[in-house]
Scaffold this motif. Structure first.
Motif, PDB file in Angstrom:
ATOM      1  N   SER A  43       0.815  -1.212   0.000  1.00  0.00           N
ATOM      2  CA  SER A  43       0.000   0.000   0.000  1.00  0.00           C
ATOM      3  C   SER A  43       0.847   1.259   0.000  1.00  0.00           C
ATOM      4  CB  SER A  43      -0.915   0.013   1.233  1.00  0.00           C
ATOM      5  OG  SER A  43      -0.139   0.157   2.422  1.00  0.00           O
ATOM      6  N   ASP A  44       2.117   1.125   0.366  1.00  0.00           N
ATOM      7  CA  ASP A  44       3.006   2.282   0.503  1.00  0.00           C
ATOM      8  C   ASP A  44       4.388   1.862   0.004  1.00  0.00           C
ATOM      9  OD1 ASP A  44       4.653   4.365   1.238  1.00  0.00           O
ATOM     10  OD2 ASP A  44       3.977   4.448   3.320  1.00  0.00           O
ATOM     11  N   LEU A  45       4.784   2.359  -1.154  1.00  0.00           N
ATOM     12  CA  LEU A  45       6.042   1.920  -1.754  1.00  0.00           C
ATOM     13  C   LEU A  45       7.253   2.303  -0.921  1.00  0.00           C
ATOM     14  CD1 LEU A  45       5.416   2.534  -5.555  1.00  0.00           C
ATOM     15  CD2 LEU A  45       5.063   0.467  -4.190  1.00  0.00           C
ATOM     16  N   GLY A 102     -11.883 -11.797   0.744  1.00  0.00           N
ATOM     17  CA  GLY A 102     -12.419 -10.803   1.662  1.00  0.00           C
ATOM     18  C   GLY A 102     -11.350  -9.875   2.204  1.00  0.00           C
ATOM     19  N   ALA A 103     -11.558  -8.566   2.020  1.00  0.00           N
ATOM     20  CA  ALA A 103     -10.578  -7.581   2.486  1.00  0.00           C
ATOM     21  C   ALA A 103     -10.710  -7.369   3.990  1.00  0.00           C
ATOM     22  CB  ALA A 103     -10.770  -6.273   1.750  1.00  0.00           C
ATOM     23  N   TYR A 104      -9.697  -7.785   4.717  1.00  0.00           N
ATOM     24  CA  TYR A 104      -9.646  -7.540   6.159  1.00  0.00           C
ATOM     25  C   TYR A 104      -9.002  -6.188   6.446  1.00  0.00           C
ATOM     26  CZ  TYR A 104      -8.990  -8.691  11.117  1.00  0.00           C
ATOM     27  OH  TYR A 104      -9.034  -8.697  12.482  1.00  0.00           O
ATOM     28  N   TRP A 105      -8.110  -5.762   5.555  1.00  0.00           N
ATOM     29  CA  TRP A 105      -7.348  -4.532   5.782  1.00  0.00           C
ATOM     30  C   TRP A 105      -7.910  -3.406   4.931  1.00  0.00           C
ATOM     31  CZ3 TRP A 105      -4.576  -4.546   9.937  1.00  0.00           C
ATOM     32  CH2 TRP A 105      -4.156  -5.774  10.449  1.00  0.00           C
ATOM     33  N   LEU A 118       0.805  -0.556  16.393  1.00  0.00           N
ATOM     34  CA  LEU A 118       1.464  -1.438  15.449  1.00  0.00           C
ATOM     35  C   LEU A 118       2.044  -0.625  14.294  1.00  0.00           C
ATOM     36  CD1 LEU A 118      -0.771  -3.336  16.942  1.00  0.00           C
ATOM     37  CD2 LEU A 118      -0.131  -4.933  15.152  1.00  0.00           C
ATOM     38  N   SER A 119       3.086  -1.170  13.668  1.00  0.00           N
ATOM     39  CA  SER A 119       3.786  -0.411  12.629  1.00  0.00           C
ATOM     40  C   SER A 119       3.386  -0.819  11.222  1.00  0.00           C
ATOM     41  CB  SER A 119       5.300  -0.565  12.789  1.00  0.00           C
ATOM     42  OG  SER A 119       5.716  -1.905  12.614  1.00  0.00           O
ATOM     43  N   GLY A 120       2.532  -1.830  11.073  1.00  0.00           N
ATOM     44  CA  GLY A 120       2.090  -2.250   9.750  1.00  0.00           C
ATOM     45  C   GLY A 120       1.486  -3.631   9.800  1.00  0.00           C
ATOM     46  N   ALA A 121       1.056  -4.105   8.623  1.00  0.00           N
ATOM     47  CA  ALA A 121       0.429  -5.423   8.524  1.00  0.00           C
ATOM     48  C   ALA A 121       1.007  -6.188   7.342  1.00  0.00           C
ATOM     49  CB  ALA A 121      -1.085  -5.287   8.355  1.00  0.00           C
ATOM     50  N   LEU A 122       1.236  -7.471   7.579  1.00  0.00           N
ATOM     51  CA  LEU A 122       1.706  -8.404   6.551  1.00  0.00           C
ATOM     52  C   LEU A 122       0.655  -9.491   6.409  1.00  0.00           C
ATOM     53  CD1 LEU A 122       3.946  -9.697   4.723  1.00  0.00           C
ATOM     54  CD2 LEU A 122       4.798 -10.803   6.818  1.00  0.00           C
ATOM     55  N   THR A 123       0.166  -9.716   5.192  1.00  0.00           N
ATOM     56  CA  THR A 123      -0.882 -10.709   4.980  1.00  0.00           C
ATOM     57  C   THR A 123      -0.813 -11.244   3.561  1.00  0.00           C
ATOM     58  OG1 THR A 123      -3.271 -11.111   5.062  1.00  0.00           O
ATOM     59  CG2 THR A 123      -2.574  -8.961   4.269  1.00  0.00           C
ATOM     60  N   CYS A 131      -6.861   4.516  -0.904  1.00  0.00           N
ATOM     61  CA  CYS A 131      -6.618   5.950  -0.713  1.00  0.00           C
ATOM     62  C   CYS A 131      -6.946   6.414   0.702  1.00  0.00           C
ATOM     63  CB  CYS A 131      -7.442   6.756  -1.717  1.00  0.00           C
ATOM     64  SG  CYS A 131      -6.935   6.510  -3.427  1.00  0.00           S
ATOM     65  N   ASP A 132      -7.503   5.525   1.506  1.00  0.00           N
ATOM     66  CA  ASP A 132      -7.967   5.930   2.835  1.00  0.00           C
ATOM     67  C   ASP A 132      -7.343   5.129   3.974  1.00  0.00           C
ATOM     68  OD1 ASP A 132      -9.893   7.912   1.924  1.00  0.00           O
ATOM     69  OD2 ASP A 132     -11.031   6.214   1.142  1.00  0.00           O
ATOM     70  N   LEU A 133      -6.335   4.324   3.683  1.00  0.00           N
ATOM     71  CA  LEU A 133      -5.666   3.582   4.748  1.00  0.00           C
ATOM     72  C   LEU A 133      -4.980   4.554   5.699  1.00  0.00           C
ATOM     73  CD1 LEU A 133      -4.062   0.700   2.638  1.00  0.00           C
ATOM     74  CD2 LEU A 133      -6.190   0.650   3.943  1.00  0.00           C
ATOM     75  N   ALA A 134      -4.823   4.125   6.952  1.00  0.00           N
ATOM     76  CA  ALA A 134      -4.205   4.992   7.954  1.00  0.00           C
ATOM     77  C   ALA A 134      -2.816   5.421   7.496  1.00  0.00           C
ATOM     78  CB  ALA A 134      -4.121   4.267   9.288  1.00  0.00           C
ATOM     79  N   PRO A 135      -2.521   6.713   7.477  1.00  0.00           N
ATOM     80  CA  PRO A 135      -1.192   7.176   7.056  1.00  0.00           C
ATOM     81  C   PRO A 135      -0.100   6.597   7.951  1.00  0.00           C
ATOM     82  CG  PRO A 135      -2.736   9.012   7.222  1.00  0.00           C
ATOM     83  CD  PRO A 135      -3.409   7.827   7.847  1.00  0.00           C
ATOM     84  N   GLY A 136       1.002   6.202   7.338  1.00  0.00           N
ATOM     85  CA  GLY A 136       2.119   5.667   8.120  1.00  0.00           C
ATOM     86  C   GLY A 136       1.913   4.254   8.599  1.00  0.00           C
ATOM     87  N   PHE A 137       0.895   3.581   8.072  1.00  0.00           N
ATOM     88  CA  PHE A 137       0.642   2.190   8.430  1.00  0.00           C
ATOM     89  C   PHE A 137       0.637   1.373   7.140  1.00  0.00           C
ATOM     90  CE2 PHE A 137      -1.726  -1.620   9.459  1.00  0.00           C
ATOM     91  CZ  PHE A 137      -1.342  -1.904  10.759  1.00  0.00           C
ATOM     92  N   PRO A 138       1.811   0.903   6.696  1.00  0.00           N
ATOM     93  CA  PRO A 138       1.863   0.157   5.442  1.00  0.00           C
ATOM     94  C   PRO A 138       1.223  -1.222   5.566  1.00  0.00           C
ATOM     95  CG  PRO A 138       4.025   0.174   6.489  1.00  0.00           C
ATOM     96  CD  PRO A 138       3.147   1.083   7.293  1.00  0.00           C
ATOM     97  N   VAL A 139       0.617  -1.670   4.488  1.00  0.00           N
ATOM     98  CA  VAL A 139       0.071  -3.017   4.394  1.00  0.00           C
ATOM     99  C   VAL A 139       0.761  -3.718   3.227  1.00  0.00           C
ATOM    100  CG1 VAL A 139      -1.975  -4.437   4.058  1.00  0.00           C
ATOM    101  CG2 VAL A 139      -2.153  -2.264   5.295  1.00  0.00           C
ATOM    102  N   VAL A 140       1.351  -4.866   3.498  1.00  0.00           N
ATOM    103  CA  VAL A 140       1.921  -5.716   2.465  1.00  0.00           C
ATOM    104  C   VAL A 140       0.983  -6.912   2.337  1.00  0.00           C
ATOM    105  CG1 VAL A 140       3.868  -7.169   1.807  1.00  0.00           C
ATOM    106  CG2 VAL A 140       4.274  -4.940   2.859  1.00  0.00           C
TER     107      VAL A 140
END
Length: 231
Positions: A43-45, A102-105, A118-123, A131-140
């Motif tokens: 979500s955040d390069l 199903g999108a959990y994130w 937490l600093s991010g999510a790996l799934t 466009c609306d994910l929490a800023p500074g919280f990357p999702v891989v």
């Protein structure tokens, strides 16, 4: 020896391939294999996550067969597990569906998990609300999709496998757009020196390659110096 706070700050400043290479510097050989396989979506390069794993398994392809009260209780157990613990943490969530749908994130869950510290999510599962994910919280993640479908938590705080990488609760995880790895806890204190050594040795070749007049002879000389420096 570097303070843990300084080590974590350094790890947040480098990418996951750098940490993979540094672990091999510490080991003195190639062969480290506690990393993900495949090509994830990020979500955040520029986003980097580092912390101790908080783990869970989810499913979304079909409605849960357990009583609603059981599902609600497990959901609260999940959030309690995610919120528990001091210091940096990473949510590592395995979607057990053969084809995650199903999108959990999304906006809500990234905001809640960021609020927990937490600093991010790996799934290997699905993310949405890009466009609306929490800023500074990357999702891989493994997929992008529009719906949460029947997503529900099926297991909390056990070993999970995401992109071929097995992660256990409290494992040290480093992840970014390239994927993720588990850092052996015994290696944490040695990582700053290993990263510095790797960067110094790689610079021998890269500085030569960027210099005017670079040719095979200058490459051969720099590569020889590089190999001597890294042993």
């Amino acid at each position: 020896m570097a303070d843990l706070t300084d080590i974590l700050a350094l790890l947040r400043s480098v990418d996951t391939p750098t940490v993979c290479n540094a672990i091999e510097v510490i080991d003195g050989k190639r062969g480290f294999d506690a990393f993900t396989r495949g090509t994830p979506l990020s979500s955040d390069l520029k986003g980097v996550m580092v912390g101790r794993a908080r783990t869970a398994r989810i499913s979304a392809a079909a409605p849960p067969f357990e009583p609603a009260a059981t599902i609600r209780a497990r959901r609260m157990d999940y959030y309690r597990h995610m919120a528990d613990g001091a210091g940096p943490r990473v949510a590592v969530v395995e979607d057990i569906d053969p084809h995650p749908v199903g999108a959990y994130w999304g906006e809500l869950n990234t905001t809640v998990h960021k609020g927990f510290g937490l600093s991010g999510a790996l799934t290997n599962g699905v993310m949405r609300d890009l466009c609306d994910l929490a800023p500074g919280f990357p999702v891989v993640a493994g997929h992008i999709g529009p719906s949460h479908a029947f997503v529900h938590v099926v297991e909390v705080a056990g070993p999970v496998t995401v992109f071929g990488l097995t992660v256990r609760p409290d494992d040290w995880v480093h992840a970014d757009r390239h994927g993720a790895l588990v850092i052996p806890e015994t290696h944490l204190a040695e990582l700053p020196a290993a990263i510095a050594k790797m960067q110094r040795t790689e610079a021998i070749v890269m500085e030569a390659a960027r210099a005017p007049g670079f040719d095979f002879q200058s490459f051969e000389a720099s590569w020889t110096a590089f190999e001597n420096a890294r042993t």
